[in-house]
Design an enzyme around this catalytic site. Structure first.
Site, PDB file in Angstrom:
ATOM      1  N   LEU A  14       0.650  -1.090   0.001  1.00  0.00           N
ATOM      2  CA  LEU A  14      -0.060  -0.112   0.039  1.00  0.00           C
ATOM      3  C   LEU A  14       0.891   1.097   0.211  1.00  0.00           C
ATOM      4  CD1 LEU A  14      -2.633  -0.825   2.586  1.00  0.00           C
ATOM      5  CD2 LEU A  14      -3.050  -0.843   0.133  1.00  0.00           C
ATOM      6  N   GLY A  15       2.052   1.169   0.696  1.00  0.00           N
ATOM      7  CA  GLY A  15       2.967   2.355   0.942  1.00  0.00           C
ATOM      8  C   GLY A  15       4.127   1.993   1.542  1.00  0.00           C
ATOM      9  N   GLY A  17       7.628   3.957   3.481  1.00  0.00           N
ATOM     10  CA  GLY A  17       8.245   5.398   3.955  1.00  0.00           C
ATOM     11  C   GLY A  17       9.489   5.015   4.744  1.00  0.00           C
ATOM     12  N   GLY A  20       9.031   2.002   7.445  1.00  0.00           N
ATOM     13  CA  GLY A  20       8.377   1.052   7.220  1.00  0.00           C
ATOM     14  C   GLY A  20       7.691   0.723   6.040  1.00  0.00           C
ATOM     15  N   LYS A  21       7.134  -0.338   5.623  1.00  0.00           N
ATOM     16  CA  LYS A  21       6.516  -0.584   4.630  1.00  0.00           C
ATOM     17  C   LYS A  21       5.085  -1.119   4.936  1.00  0.00           C
ATOM     18  CE  LYS A  21       9.988  -2.124   1.268  1.00  0.00           C
ATOM     19  NZ  LYS A  21      10.367  -3.283   0.488  1.00  0.00           N
ATOM     20  N   VAL A  22       3.926  -0.685   4.283  1.00  0.00           N
ATOM     21  CA  VAL A  22       2.525  -1.102   4.882  1.00  0.00           C
ATOM     22  C   VAL A  22       1.899  -1.755   3.659  1.00  0.00           C
ATOM     23  CG1 VAL A  22       0.415  -0.110   5.351  1.00  0.00           C
ATOM     24  CG2 VAL A  22       2.424   0.986   6.023  1.00  0.00           C
ATOM     25  N   LYS A  37       1.789  -2.950   8.787  1.00  0.00           N
ATOM     26  CA  LYS A  37       3.294  -2.293   9.031  1.00  0.00           C
ATOM     27  C   LYS A  37       4.223  -2.936   9.454  1.00  0.00           C
ATOM     28  CE  LYS A  37       4.585   2.402  10.126  1.00  0.00           C
ATOM     29  NZ  LYS A  37       4.301   3.554  10.754  1.00  0.00           N
ATOM     30  N   ASP A 128       3.051  14.788  14.432  1.00  0.00           N
ATOM     31  CA  ASP A 128       3.288  15.079  13.074  1.00  0.00           C
ATOM     32  C   ASP A 128       2.127  15.081  12.046  1.00  0.00           C
ATOM     33  OD1 ASP A 128       4.977  14.885  10.590  1.00  0.00           O
ATOM     34  OD2 ASP A 128       5.157  12.732  10.507  1.00  0.00           O
TER      35      ASP A 128
END
Length: 899
Positions: A14-15, A17, A20-22, A37, A128
């Site tokens: 999904l995404g 950063g 981490g990865k999701v 995540k 954030d």
């Protein structure tokens, strides 16, 4: 999902950063989708384990506006969070792809404040908060995510995190509070400041601390956050409630001790502001006493209120004792009461049907025919000329696209508007009458070197005075001159607010995707060059093609590409331009390829190729995809006219005129009748048109043509002489030449015929006219050469006018069978046409078939062809016939056959 999480099946990424990865995964035990995540970096001993911290923090908060955590898996070297899967987009994506009213934006902010308040009540500070950490689904539900760097603010835990809080500078500099940038200890008020930046950007349309084209670097913006006070929102949103603009500024107070708002207080204030806005929108609508409104015209809730006393059972405590109804037990109902019940039931059913009918009528949206005037700049504007062009073009294009993208709105073409404003530059009421517009949108800009004050006015007919316009609604706002995406989106938002009765302005078709600012600027430059100045060229087509390759979701550019390619083809007859248009349309994204706009582009492509079968298919496709009735009628009329079916074309234009009573449709109707040879109906339509716009060139020219056909030579010559002085057009020169020829002024006729051919050397009418004059003057060889050129140009044409010219050329060349074949085709297409009858008379007279010629002379005269047309030498042979002489005497042309 690997062996580490055996109960989950990973489906897709999904995404990703820095932390981490999701993944989207399936929970095999509970049969639900989840988001997992995975931490990509396992910190060393002594460092904060952000994944575990996020799990612990999310576990403290349970709220509908915060992403929930289901589980955490800590395998030592591998940490995974199992979280709620929320099928959504970031706030940034959602706003770019959706149209949001101010009320909708306040709803999003209210949800955001509710989620933030829940986190703060659990002593969790997000740290954030930014648009990319705010998710919104298609139904408008908002959730806060990514608590990876959040802090615990409670006293019992704060000590163990004190070192982390002080000196912390994780997160995005663009959305940090001053104390976070300066690495000071944080509390909930830091989130309030970040919330303020998000809210300001959402409502106003720009970052509060951003300046110039790109706002500067993140470091520059962070410095301004710490040192500068942003411009008050009320200066940028002139019509926004002061309660809202003041709230935005309160959230952005820099000194921590003065920033006293809480998320709960913000939620409460937003709720009141939103309620007040909704009530204001309702109160703007015209109101009359309830007793004067037919019940079916009320909203359903009001109907229930009006009826509740009639339909609710009577309460015993409110009924006088003497009138209370006593209970009965199992008594039979008399027959007459059964009948009354049946009658009452039928009456109630009828009333309900009537109410439903009136309710539907009350909710019908009236169709609008909209004129978008080119924006004007006030004299006080000091912006550079090139930037002026770009800004005005951006606003104009945004408004035009908004109309195009709205159901029940029809955009009146700029060409039609320009034709009227050129003749009547300062008469907007004349423009409304001539175009049949229901609404005219005017725009004025007052600009300096950084922004423009934009004023929209919606003008409609004055109910009490047809000769004046009334301002229905107005909007004023400020636009940054260097952010064209912002100009586009805000212009469309403000346009929608001009039509409070339309709930779906700019929402009926394509959903716009994010467009790179540089690409949009390139588009606006091309739009200004092509639409604003008419400078279409092969180079501009190349630039448009490159732009669509880079940015295929810039939907407006497809229509501009089609217009440019079509104009280039018409000018050059180079079919490569049509091929390029076909390829561009084929490569368009599916959202555009299956839209009504693609069908419209494809219709004009097929029409330029003269492929009427494909054009008809595109009309059907456009209708299926939701094209409005006016557009479909326009396509039908165009195809009928192009196929020589002038009666059907006139009928289609007449039906379109009923929907939009415009001078342009009157002219098209008149022109169709003229082509059909029905001069009476043509003149009737023209007379109505000339009452509205007496100085219209097209109407005057067609009127002169009718006079010419009717043999009213003095009127025709006078009209054409005035026209050619101001507009040196080939068709008018040819018509003047014909008028002089009919008046037996052959030398003058030759002069204007030669001028016309010089302007349009391949136009068959110009060639045929000059050939006729040369033949009359005895220059037979020159005439034959010109007739042969006519044949070459028209040999493959099947349209009525072309066939009549072709038949005349064949007969002058003594090719009888070909002349008669062309005549037969023309008679099949237009059996009642006076012009076809007149051409038949010419052909048969030249072929010495006097009986047939006389038959068609009589038919032409009966169809209002002027008797003067039979003075031409082609009919000299008929003077030997008594019937021809009698016809000439009958129509006041007795001297025709006197030597």
């Amino acid at each position: 999902m690997d062996n580490k999480l055996p109960h989950y099946s990973r489906e897709r990424l999904l995404g990703e950063g820095g932390m981490g990865k999701v993944y989207l995964a399936q929970d095999n035990q509970l049969q639900r989708q989840v988001a997992i995540k995975e931490l990509t970096y396992q910190p060393k001993d002594g460092e904060v384990n952000h994944a575990l911290q996020e799990a612990r923090l999310l576990a403290r908060v349970n709220h509908a506006n915060i992403i929930q955590i289901y589980n955490v898996h800590d395998e030592g070297d591998h940490i995974s969070l199992v979280m709620e899967y929320f099928n959504s987009k970031t706030l940034t994506q959602f706003l770019l792809e959706s149209y949001c009213t101010l009320v909708k934006k306040l709803d999003l902010l209210q949800q955001l404040s509710a989620g933030l308040a829940a986190a703060h009540k659990s002593d969790v500070i997000h740290c954030d908060l930014k648009p990319n950490n705010i998710l919104v689904n298609a139904q408008g539900l908002l959730k806060i995510t990514d608590f990876g760097i959040a802090l615990i603010a409670s006293n019992e835990i704060n000590n163990e995190q004190a070192d982390s809080a002080e000196g912390m500078q994780y997160g995005s500099l663009l959305y940090m509070s001053p104390e976070q940038i300066q690495k000071k200890p944080l509390d909930y008020r830091s989130d309030i400041f970040s919330f303020g930046i998000v809210a300001y950007q959402l409502v106003v349309g720009s970052h509060p601390f951003s300046l110039g084209n790109n706002g500067g670097s993140a470091t520059d913006i962070a410095q301004r956050i710490c040192q500068k006070t942003p411009e008050h929102a009320k200066n940028l949103m002139l019509n926004a409630p002061s309660a809202l603009t003041d709230l935005l500024m309160e959230m952005l107070i820099q000194p921590l001790e003065h920033r006293t708002l809480t998320a709960s207080a913000i939620e409460n204030r937003l709720k009141h502001i939103r309620t007040a806005l909704i009530q204001a929108e309702i109160s703007e609508q015209a109101t009359i006493p309830l007793s004067e409104v037919p019940l079916g015209e009320l909203p359903l809730s009001a109907q229930l209120t009006a009826n509740e006393y009639a339909t609710q059972p009577i309460q015993q405590g409110f009924v006088p004792q003497s009138t209370q109804i006593q209970p009965t037990e199992n008594l039979p109902i008399p027959w007459f009461r059964q009948s009354n019940i049946a009658i009452t039931s039928m009456t109630i059913l009828c009333i309900m049907l009537i109410l439903l009918y009136w309710f539907d009528k009350a909710n019908e949206v009236e169709s609008k025919q909209v004129v978008i005037l080119k924006p004007t700049l006030s004299d006080s504007s000091i912006m550079a000329p090139m930037q002026q062009d770009l800004v005005t073009s951006a606003v104009e294009d945004a408004l035009r696209q908004a109309v195009i993208n709205t159901k029940d709105m029809y955009l009146i073409s700029q060409r039609e508007v320009n034709a009227i404003t050129k003749a009547y530059p300062d008469d907007l009421n004349k423009l409304r009458q001539a175009t049949g517009a229901s609404d005219i949108i005017s725009t004025e800009l007052e600009c300096d070197n950084s922004r423009c004050k934009v004023s929209f006015s919606r003008l409609v007919a004055n109910e009490n005075n047809d000769d004046r316009l009334a301002v229905k609604s107005e909007k004023n706002w400020l636009a940054p001159i260097d952010k064209f995406n912002a100009i586009f989106s805000t212009s469309q938002m403000q346009f929608a607010s001009l039509f409070p009765e339309h709930s779906e302005v700019n929402q009926s078709a394509l959903v716009h995707r994010p467009i790179n600012e540089d690409d949009y600027r390139d588009y606006i430059e091309l739009y200004s060059q092509i639409k604003g100045h008419g400078n279409y060229s092969a180079d501009s087509l190349d630039q448009l093609e490159a732009l669509l390759t880079r940015s295929p979701y810039l939907y407006a550019a497809y229509g501009l590409f089609r217009e440019t390619a079509s104009n280039l083809y018409i000018d050059t007859r180079d079919k490569s331009y049509l091929k390029r248009l076909e390829l561009v349309l084929q490569k368009s994204p599916p959202e555009y390829r299956y839209s009504v706009y693609h069908a419209i582009d494809s219709f004009w492509l097929a029409s330029n190729r003269e492929n009427m079968a494909d054009a008809r298919l595109q009309v059907s496709e456009a209708k299926r995809r939701g094209a409005d009735e006016l557009t479909i009628l326009g396509f039908d009329a165009f195809m009928f006219f192009s196929s020589g079916k002038y009666q059907q074309a006139a009928d289609a234009y007449t039906n379109a005129f009923k929907l939009r009573p415009s001078s342009n449709l009157l002219y098209n109707t008149a022109f169709s009748y003229w082509r059909l040879g029905d001069l009476v109906k043509a003149e009737t339509s023209l007379n109505i048109m000339l009452k509205i716009i007496p100085n219209n060139y097209n109407a005057i020219s067609l009127q002169a043509n009718i006079w010419l056909l009717q043999g009213k030579l003095e009127l025709a010559i006078s009209a054409f002489e005035k026209i050619v002085v101001s507009l040196n057009k080939g068709t008018d020169l040819t018509n003047l030449s014909m008028a002089y020829a009919l008046n037996k002024q052959y030398i003058k006729s030759l002069e204007f015929a030669q001028k016309a051919l010089k302007l349009s050397p391949k136009h068959p009418v110009n060639l045929l006219n000059l050939a006729d004059i040369e033949m009359i003057l005895g220059n037979e060889s020159e005439a034959i050469s010109l007739y042969q050129k006519v044949v070459i140009i028209l040999a493959e044409k099947d349209e009525v006018k072309s066939l009549t010219y072709l038949a005349q050329a064949y007969s002058q060349l003594n090719q009888a069978s070909l002349a008669i074949a062309a005549l037969n085709k023309a008679q099949t297409l237009a059996p009642e046409s006076g012009e076809v009858a007149y051409t038949s008379a010419i052909v048969y007279s030249l072929l010495k078939e006097n009986a047939s010629a006389l038959h068609h002379v009589k038919a032409a005269l009966q169809d209002n062809i002027g008797v003067v047309w039979f003075n031409l030498p082609w009919f000299d042979g008929l003077c030997a016939a008594d019937e021809f002489q009698q016809l000439m005497q009958k129509y006041d042309n007795a001297e025709r056959c006197i030597n």
